[in-house]
Design an enzyme around this catalytic site. Structure first.
Site, PDB file in Angstrom:
ATOM      1  N   TYR A   1      86.290  74.385  87.663  1.00 53.91           N
ATOM      2  CA  TYR A   1      85.942  75.600  86.918  1.00 53.91           C
ATOM      3  C   TYR A   1      84.521  75.515  86.356  1.00 53.91           C
ATOM      4  O   TYR A   1      83.711  76.433  86.525  1.00 53.91           O
ATOM      5  CB  TYR A   1      86.937  75.827  85.779  1.00 53.91           C
ATOM      6  CG  TYR A   1      86.655  77.079  84.994  1.00 53.91           C
ATOM      7  CD1 TYR A   1      87.034  78.327  85.479  1.00 53.91           C
ATOM      8  CD2 TYR A   1      85.997  77.030  83.758  1.00 53.91           C
ATOM      9  CE1 TYR A   1      86.774  79.491  84.772  1.00 53.91           C
ATOM     10  CE2 TYR A   1      85.731  78.183  83.036  1.00 53.91           C
ATOM     11  CZ  TYR A   1      86.122  79.408  83.548  1.00 53.91           C
ATOM     12  OH  TYR A   1      85.852  80.549  82.836  1.00 53.91           O
TER      13      TYR A   1
ATOM     14  N   SER B   1      79.859  81.542  82.373  1.00 51.56           N
ATOM     15  CA  SER B   1      80.523  80.916  81.226  1.00 51.56           C
ATOM     16  C   SER B   1      79.572  79.929  80.568  1.00 51.56           C
ATOM     17  O   SER B   1      78.701  79.356  81.229  1.00 51.56           O
ATOM     18  CB  SER B   1      81.779  80.167  81.677  1.00 51.56           C
ATOM     19  OG  SER B   1      82.346  79.436  80.593  1.00 51.56           O
TER      20      SER B   1
END
Length: 299
Positions: free
Chosen positions: A184, A170
């Site tokens: 995360y 990401s």
């Protein structure tokens, strides 16, 4: 310059970027980025296994993709799996080994997110650290390790065309986001590091220890914001599709063609000499300058 007709044919887009007839596993393939990537592989005539805990979502997606594959020759097979443990990961690969002699492409896409501020006491979830790391970081490692015999078989069967492992990282693993998603964001940075580590481990794997000759590449895609259930969760912190689109230099959220295109490239002959990279696909978000608090009028 110049070259024979055969050499020139090898440089056509169809030969360089064509991905057809491969066996692919996409974890988290029932929705979101995983579904986008699985769609791209099926549309190009590949057999794609999709796996996640959500049996219903898998069935709906598999039905749609099998209709899509009628023209391309692609197909989709759903497998319900819980990848939050080593046992679950190894059971999934065990199922694939019962069905296939080799695996050409492994896409480690399954993910979990958690957002909780530092001012909260969290309780037994501990700000999501265990849940997020189990799925986002440990599972790609366990899956890749368990799949090595299948990947080795692919590498040996396709000289010059390595087996592929594609991690889904990401942009927030490169530049953190402005919400309390500590576990995360950190997990995705770790996925990028694991990508480089595994690429080093597996590049020279072929032909050693009695294994067949062949190679395995490991690369990561670092998506920006795309329409998904996970992205929708950012609305809890005031981010919606419109505000996120405005923050992207290229003016929109990511779409299925963006995610599928990156994955197909990393599975294609064009990337057979590429390993250990993290490829941002983010509409230019990471290319923006760091803020120095200077107004545009002063420049």
């Amino acid at each position: 310059g110049g070259g024979s007709a055969g050499a020139m044919a090898a440089l056509t887009a169809q030969r360089l970027f064509g991905v057809h007839g491969k066996t692919v596993l996409v974890t988290g393939g029932g929705r979101g980025i995983g579904e986008m990537i699985a769609s791209g592989f099926v549309a190009n005539g590949n057999k794609v296994y999709i796996a996640s805990r959500d049996h219903e979502a898998l069935g709906v997606t598999a039905e749609r993709l099998n209709s899509l594959g009628e023209e391309s020759g692609g197909s989709c097979v759903p497998i319900t799996a819980n990848l939050a443990s080593r046992e679950g990961c190894e059971e999934l690969i065990g199922e694939i080994r019962q069905l296939e002699p080799r695996l050409d492409v492994l896409v480690n896409n399954s993910g979990a997110s958690w957002g909780e501020g530092l001012d909260r006491s969290s309780g037994r979830m501990n700000w999501g650290w265990d849940k997020v790391l189990d799925v986002n970081l440990k599972a790609p490692f366990y899956l890749t390790r368990a799949a090595l015999p299948l990947l080795d078989a692919s590498a040996a069967a396709r000289p010059g065309d390595p087996a592929r492992v594609i991690m889904i990282g990401s942009v927030v693993g490169i530049q953190h986001q402005d919400v309390p998603s500590h576990a995360y964001d950190a997990s995705k940075a770790a996925v990028h590091s694991l990508t480089r580590k595994l690429s080093s481990d597996l590049a020279r794997r072929g032909g050693k220890g009695g294994r067949p000759q062949g190679h395995i590449t490991v690369n990561a895609i670092a998506p920006g914001y795309v329409p998904s259930r996970m992205t929708a969760g950012l609305s809890s912190w005031g981010a919606d599709a419109e505000t996120m689109s405005e923050a992207v230099p290229l003016g929109r959220l990511g779409i299925d063609a963006d995610m599928a295109g990156a994955a197909l490239y990393l599975a294609s002959p064009a990337s057979s000499w590429v390993s250990g990279i993290v490829l941002p696909v983010d509409g230019g978000m990471l290319a923006q300058p760091l803020s120095l608090g200077i107004s545009g009028e002063a420049l």
